[in-house]
Design a protein around this motif. Sequence first.
Motif, PDB file in Angstrom:
ATOM      1  N   LYS A   1       1.447   1.123   9.600  1.00  0.00           N
ATOM      2  CA  LYS A   1       0.650   1.109   8.369  1.00  0.00           C
ATOM      3  C   LYS A   1       0.895   2.345   7.500  1.00  0.00           C
ATOM      4  O   LYS A   1       0.596   2.340   6.308  1.00  0.00           O
ATOM      5  N   ASP A   2       1.443   3.421   8.099  1.00  0.00           N
ATOM      6  CA  ASP A   2       1.701   4.636   7.323  1.00  0.00           C
ATOM      7  C   ASP A   2       3.007   4.563   6.535  1.00  0.00           C
ATOM      8  O   ASP A   2       3.293   5.449   5.736  1.00  0.00           O
ATOM      9  N   SER A   3       3.813   3.521   6.782  1.00  0.00           N
ATOM     10  CA  SER A   3       5.104   3.456   6.095  1.00  0.00           C
ATOM     11  C   SER A   3       4.950   3.098   4.619  1.00  0.00           C
ATOM     12  O   SER A   3       5.789   3.428   3.800  1.00  0.00           O
ATOM     13  N   GLY A   4       3.872   2.399   4.255  1.00  0.00           N
ATOM     14  CA  GLY A   4       3.680   2.000   2.862  1.00  0.00           C
ATOM     15  C   GLY A   4       4.492   0.790   2.461  1.00  0.00           C
ATOM     16  O   GLY A   4       4.473   0.394   1.294  1.00  0.00           O
TER      17      GLY A   4
ATOM     18  N   THR B   1       0.847  -1.179   0.000  1.00  0.00           N
ATOM     19  CA  THR B   1       0.000   0.000   0.000  1.00  0.00           C
ATOM     20  C   THR B   1       0.885   1.232   0.000  1.00  0.00           C
ATOM     21  O   THR B   1       1.906   1.273   0.666  1.00  0.00           O
ATOM     22  N   ILE B   2       0.511   2.243  -0.746  1.00  0.00           N
ATOM     23  CA  ILE B   2       1.292   3.467  -0.832  1.00  0.00           C
ATOM     24  C   ILE B   2       0.521   4.579  -0.135  1.00  0.00           C
ATOM     25  O   ILE B   2      -0.630   4.854  -0.448  1.00  0.00           O
TER      26      ILE B   2
ATOM     27  N   LYS C   1       2.993  11.976   7.767  1.00  0.00           N
ATOM     28  CA  LYS C   1       4.371  11.538   7.902  1.00  0.00           C
ATOM     29  C   LYS C   1       4.698  11.452   9.389  1.00  0.00           C
ATOM     30  O   LYS C   1       4.364  12.364  10.151  1.00  0.00           O
ATOM     31  N   PRO C   2       5.333  10.367   9.864  1.00  0.00           N
ATOM     32  CA  PRO C   2       5.609  10.229  11.298  1.00  0.00           C
ATOM     33  C   PRO C   2       6.432  11.393  11.844  1.00  0.00           C
ATOM     34  O   PRO C   2       7.357  11.885  11.189  1.00  0.00           O
TER      35      PRO C   2
END
Length: 303
Positions: A246-249, A4-5, A94-95
Amino acid sequence: FGMTISLHPKLLDPTFGIPFDVTFQIMASSEHSSRVSEEVVLGEVKGHKLILGVISPVFKKQFFGNAKDEEEIITVRQTNKEAFEKMITYIYSKPVDWSSMTVIELYDVVNLAEKYDVSSLMDEVKTQLVKYPLTTENLMEVATTVDEYAQFPSVTPAVLLSCARFLILNSQLQSREDLLRFSAENVGAGQQATAIKLFALAQGLGEEQPNKLCDNCGETDSRCWHGQVLTSLAKMRTGIKLGPNKDSGYWNHREGRVFTVDSVNPTRKEVGVKDSDSANPDTKNCYMINHPTFGYMFIFKCK
């Protein structure tokens, strides 16, 4: 495997191919020896009006309202570049490395979250302030600083309550003599008003029992790192359970996926982990905790 992007973080990369359409100039006043004040540019932060408008009602009105701002360069005052960058970074999913920030720096972001009405950012920074690392040595300095931000009633009372809870549960101030000495020291340091406020809050907490430590991250239950992004190896050890960010893609995200830390390499900023989704659970793979393309890779999985 599937991938996932996450598009928001990619948009901050100029090489991604979608140009920025707004630049924020962070301004501050500078006074010369002649006492003539003029504005100086502290720095610039770029963004996309559409993304910002989706997340912030204030940006939406500014860029897409009846009296919309058509300028490509927007002047911003009464803040600093670092805080504004933190807000933009958060908006783009973005973290953010909150762990390196001081209380004052966190409140700079609180100020922007209120100004631009980004409620999720306000909740996030409030959580970071409530979980701010406290010690007997820094407790009063932190509490006194927090007490100066009474203009944020949705944040400051909760942070002071956290300080009061630390005072009665986690500090070394156990006996009456300890408390009297602590009070005397803070009267001498000019912090008596904050000390009295903390004692009053502590009394209101009643006879709370000391918090049990989380078996995974080692923090107290009220400060557990579950769901927090892994941004540092400072307290990392073997056996800690992590989950995919999950936000890393990067990951094929599954809710129950767990990584068990098997080794830690502070020099390379890597962790060796065993993956519950692997065909061979004993296989160890090493990952950078902050990948140059995919960002922060893991979150704490304490529950």
